[in-house]
Design an enzyme around this catalytic site. Structure first.
Site, PDB file in Angstrom:
ATOM      1  N   CYS A  13       3.991   4.604 -10.681  1.00  0.00           N
ATOM      2  CA  CYS A  13       4.935   5.040  -9.665  1.00  0.00           C
ATOM      3  C   CYS A  13       5.610   6.307 -10.175  1.00  0.00           C
ATOM      4  CB  CYS A  13       5.955   3.934  -9.420  1.00  0.00           C
ATOM      5  SG  CYS A  13       6.805   4.105  -7.859  1.00  0.00           S
ATOM      6  N   CYS A  86       3.660   4.252  -4.996  1.00  0.00           N
ATOM      7  CA  CYS A  86       4.592   5.179  -4.359  1.00  0.00           C
ATOM      8  C   CYS A  86       4.437   5.079  -2.849  1.00  0.00           C
ATOM      9  CB  CYS A  86       4.316   6.612  -4.803  1.00  0.00           C
ATOM     10  SG  CYS A  86       4.624   6.879  -6.550  1.00  0.00           S
ATOM     11  N   CYS A  93       1.941  10.878  -6.943  1.00  0.00           N
ATOM     12  CA  CYS A  93       1.399   9.894  -7.875  1.00  0.00           C
ATOM     13  C   CYS A  93      -0.033  10.284  -8.199  1.00  0.00           C
ATOM     14  CB  CYS A  93       1.426   8.493  -7.269  1.00  0.00           C
ATOM     15  SG  CYS A  93       3.055   7.764  -7.249  1.00  0.00           S
TER      16      CYS A  93
END
Length: 150
Positions: A13, A86, A93
């Site tokens: 993330c 994400c 990402c």
């Protein structure tokens, strides 16, 4: 005789403070006997959000010992699967090149929730619930692929 090592699953993330830690905790609880789960961020926040810790404790999962890590820590490890979590389009990402399994399951970032303490907790619980549904289903698939081993 050598035994095969468990595959490393890497959850990525941006900040590595909420979503990736919730996913790591849930997936570890659901399939930790089959895999090793790691999480990290592209721009780590440097802490695990206290509300992420709290809402996982509510479902019996303790992530209070987790720390926010940079993805660079894992670049030399043998990672079998990369999962990005994400949710917002403006968050970058990256994908680990050359890895066999890549998944993107985007979730909104509860750290951006505004409102009263209870309203923010409701958002953390909502996102936790979404993450739980997806990652417990993924763990069930891993178990089925492993012949239903418990």
């Amino acid at each position: 005789m050598t035994f095969p090592t468990k595959p490393n699953i890497f959850i990525l993330c941006t900040g590595n403070s909420c979503r990736s830690h919730m996913a790591e905790g849930i997936l570890s609880a659901a399939a930790g006997d089959l895999i090793i789960v790691h999480s990290a961020g592209t721009k780590p926040a440097g802490y695990v959000h206290p509300k992420a810790i709290r809402v996982l404790q509510e479902i019996g999962i303790d992530i209070s010992n987790h720390v926010s890590k940079n993805m660079d820590t894992f670049l030399t490890q043998d990672i079998a699967t990369v999962i990005t979590v994400c949710g917002n389009a403006d968050q970058a990402c990256p994908v680990f090149p050359g890895k066999v399994n890549h998944y993107h399951w985007g979730f909104e970032d509860p750290a951006h929730a505004v409102g009263s303490e209870e309203e923010v907790l409701v958002e953390f619980r909502r996102v936790r619930h979404q993450i739980r549904l997806v990652f417990e289903a993924y763990a069930a698939g891993l178990r089925e692929g492993a012949g239903g081993k418990s």
